[in-house]
Design a protein around this motif. Sequence first.
Motif, PDB file in Angstrom:
ATOM      1  N   ARG A  82      -1.274 -38.814  17.413  1.00  0.00           N
ATOM      2  CA  ARG A  82      -1.638 -37.531  18.049  1.00  0.00           C
ATOM      3  C   ARG A  82      -2.684 -36.788  17.187  1.00  0.00           C
ATOM      4  O   ARG A  82      -3.649 -36.227  17.707  1.00  0.00           O
ATOM      5  CB  ARG A  82      -0.348 -36.741  18.239  1.00  0.00           C
ATOM      6  N   LYS A 119       0.085 -27.880  14.348  1.00  0.00           N
ATOM      7  CA  LYS A 119      -0.603 -29.150  14.613  1.00  0.00           C
ATOM      8  C   LYS A 119      -1.921 -28.963  15.346  1.00  0.00           C
ATOM      9  O   LYS A 119      -2.695 -29.899  15.458  1.00  0.00           O
ATOM     10  CB  LYS A 119       0.296 -30.049  15.479  1.00  0.00           C
ATOM     11  N   GLY A 143       5.622 -29.203  25.661  1.00  0.00           N
ATOM     12  CA  GLY A 143       5.184 -30.026  24.533  1.00  0.00           C
ATOM     13  C   GLY A 143       4.162 -29.372  23.624  1.00  0.00           C
ATOM     14  O   GLY A 143       3.633 -29.998  22.719  1.00  0.00           O
ATOM     15  N   THR A 144       3.884 -28.070  23.847  1.00  0.00           N
ATOM     16  CA  THR A 144       2.890 -27.401  22.999  1.00  0.00           C
ATOM     17  C   THR A 144       3.529 -26.704  21.794  1.00  0.00           C
ATOM     18  O   THR A 144       2.825 -26.091  20.996  1.00  0.00           O
ATOM     19  CB  THR A 144       2.077 -26.366  23.815  1.00  0.00           C
ATOM     20  N   GLY A 145       4.862 -26.797  21.676  1.00  0.00           N
ATOM     21  CA  GLY A 145       5.537 -26.212  20.512  1.00  0.00           C
ATOM     22  C   GLY A 145       5.792 -24.718  20.623  1.00  0.00           C
ATOM     23  O   GLY A 145       6.125 -24.068  19.637  1.00  0.00           O
ATOM     24  N   TYR A 148       9.623 -24.063  19.891  1.00  0.00           N
ATOM     25  CA  TYR A 148       9.970 -24.564  18.559  1.00  0.00           C
ATOM     26  C   TYR A 148       9.373 -23.665  17.468  1.00  0.00           C
ATOM     27  O   TYR A 148      10.073 -23.237  16.552  1.00  0.00           O
ATOM     28  CB  TYR A 148       9.464 -26.005  18.408  1.00  0.00           C
ATOM     29  N   VAL A 305      -0.863 -30.080  23.343  1.00  0.00           N
ATOM     30  CA  VAL A 305       0.381 -30.840  23.512  1.00  0.00           C
ATOM     31  C   VAL A 305       0.587 -31.736  22.292  1.00  0.00           C
ATOM     32  O   VAL A 305      -0.289 -32.513  21.922  1.00  0.00           O
ATOM     33  CB  VAL A 305       0.345 -31.693  24.804  1.00  0.00           C
ATOM     34  N   ARG A 307       3.414 -33.712  21.843  1.00  0.00           N
ATOM     35  CA  ARG A 307       4.356 -34.807  22.091  1.00  0.00           C
ATOM     36  C   ARG A 307       3.562 -36.107  22.195  1.00  0.00           C
ATOM     37  O   ARG A 307       2.379 -36.150  21.895  1.00  0.00           O
ATOM     38  CB  ARG A 307       5.131 -34.535  23.381  1.00  0.00           C
ATOM     39  N   HIS A 308       4.205 -37.138  22.669  1.00  0.00           N
ATOM     40  CA  HIS A 308       3.577 -38.442  22.868  1.00  0.00           C
ATOM     41  C   HIS A 308       2.266 -38.263  23.637  1.00  0.00           C
ATOM     42  O   HIS A 308       2.193 -37.441  24.552  1.00  0.00           O
ATOM     43  CB  HIS A 308       4.551 -39.308  23.679  1.00  0.00           C
ATOM     44  N   SER A 309       1.230 -39.026  23.279  1.00  0.00           N
ATOM     45  CA  SER A 309      -0.083 -38.846  23.917  1.00  0.00           C
ATOM     46  C   SER A 309      -0.012 -39.031  25.442  1.00  0.00           C
ATOM     47  O   SER A 309      -0.819 -38.496  26.179  1.00  0.00           O
ATOM     48  CB  SER A 309      -1.110 -39.796  23.319  1.00  0.00           C
ATOM     49  N   VAL A 311       2.251 -37.771  27.349  1.00  0.00           N
ATOM     50  CA  VAL A 311       2.635 -36.485  27.938  1.00  0.00           C
ATOM     51  C   VAL A 311       1.378 -35.691  28.285  1.00  0.00           C
ATOM     52  O   VAL A 311       1.272 -35.094  29.358  1.00  0.00           O
ATOM     53  CB  VAL A 311       3.551 -35.671  26.967  1.00  0.00           C
ATOM     54  N   GLN A 312       0.415 -35.723  27.366  1.00  0.00           N
ATOM     55  CA  GLN A 312      -0.849 -35.016  27.589  1.00  0.00           C
ATOM     56  C   GLN A 312      -1.550 -35.572  28.839  1.00  0.00           C
ATOM     57  O   GLN A 312      -2.016 -34.823  29.691  1.00  0.00           O
ATOM     58  CB  GLN A 312      -1.733 -35.183  26.362  1.00  0.00           C
TER      59      GLN A 312
END
Length: 325
Positions: A82, A119, A143-145, A148, A305, A307-309, A311-312
């Motif tokens: 990522r 990130k 997934g953009t944090g 979190y 995003v 998360r796993h690429s 997801v993007q």
Amino acid sequence: MSFLPEKTNIVKIPLLNAAEGLAVFGPQDKYLKLVEQQTQSQIMSRDAEIVVTGPESEVESLEQLFTVLLELIRGGYSPSERDIMYALELARTLQAEQLLDLFKAEITTTYRGKPVRVKTIGQRHYVKTIRKKDIVFGIGPAGTGKTYLAVVLAIAALKEGSVKRIILTRPAVEAGESLGFLPGDLQEKVDPYLRPLYDALHDVMGPDQSAKAFERGLIEVAPLAYMRGRTLDDSFIILDEAQNTTPEQMKMFLTRLGFGSKMVITGDVTQIDLPRGKNSGLNEASRILKDIEEIGFITFTDSDVVRHSLVQQIIVAYNKDMENQ
């Protein structure tokens, strides 16, 4: 009228040792293949250098990409797939150097001692805004944090004593499921909704510390309906999934703000689970409050995003489909 082909350039980036080349290119050259798929240049590792051959403008951005990645690796940071893709995106406009500041700054460490860092540039802007303003809206895709990072900053504020407690809340609106059909009492019914908030807490504090904080009343997790009639002083309050609030609920929530408190409201306006015809409180608040300078609005995009690429790519595909309808 004929266009001249762009001039081909060769650039060489020195390596201190072979291990650096391996770290930049990834396991089985995975990162190298990803970069090559997205560019027209040829990239090779020879002896103690990386050699990039390609169109003049692209070679310049790839030189910046590999120089920045090497500097991160020399500083002890191991870039993920990522990170590589995000760095490449920034390097296209020669902004990859911003990653050096990004990955050096730690917000905090998890209970296992792992550093928590922002990130993306969007995340850095979000963190700075939360530190500066009392009410911040974080709006954007999954997934953009958003949640979190808000929880991480809440724990940091609690640890340093700038707030006395953390309150986490979500509206109890379900994605196509009804609360009434779930087994158990209200607390058991609500827990699955608040799971992502618990997960973030456990990650940073550890299950034991978070359990103690709950027992001592330092952390409270409650459905949004429980906020009515309260004034929340010296608290860090996070409203998650705010797209599923009604305008009335959102107004009720925002007016709970007490002295010495911070509020972070997170949501994704593309995932509204309210009944048809009901307006989202998040959309209304964005419109009504946009001119109040003391309130921060951060909009994340699909490039934030983390998360796993895939997801993007999924988010981009859905956005395109919505635009074409």
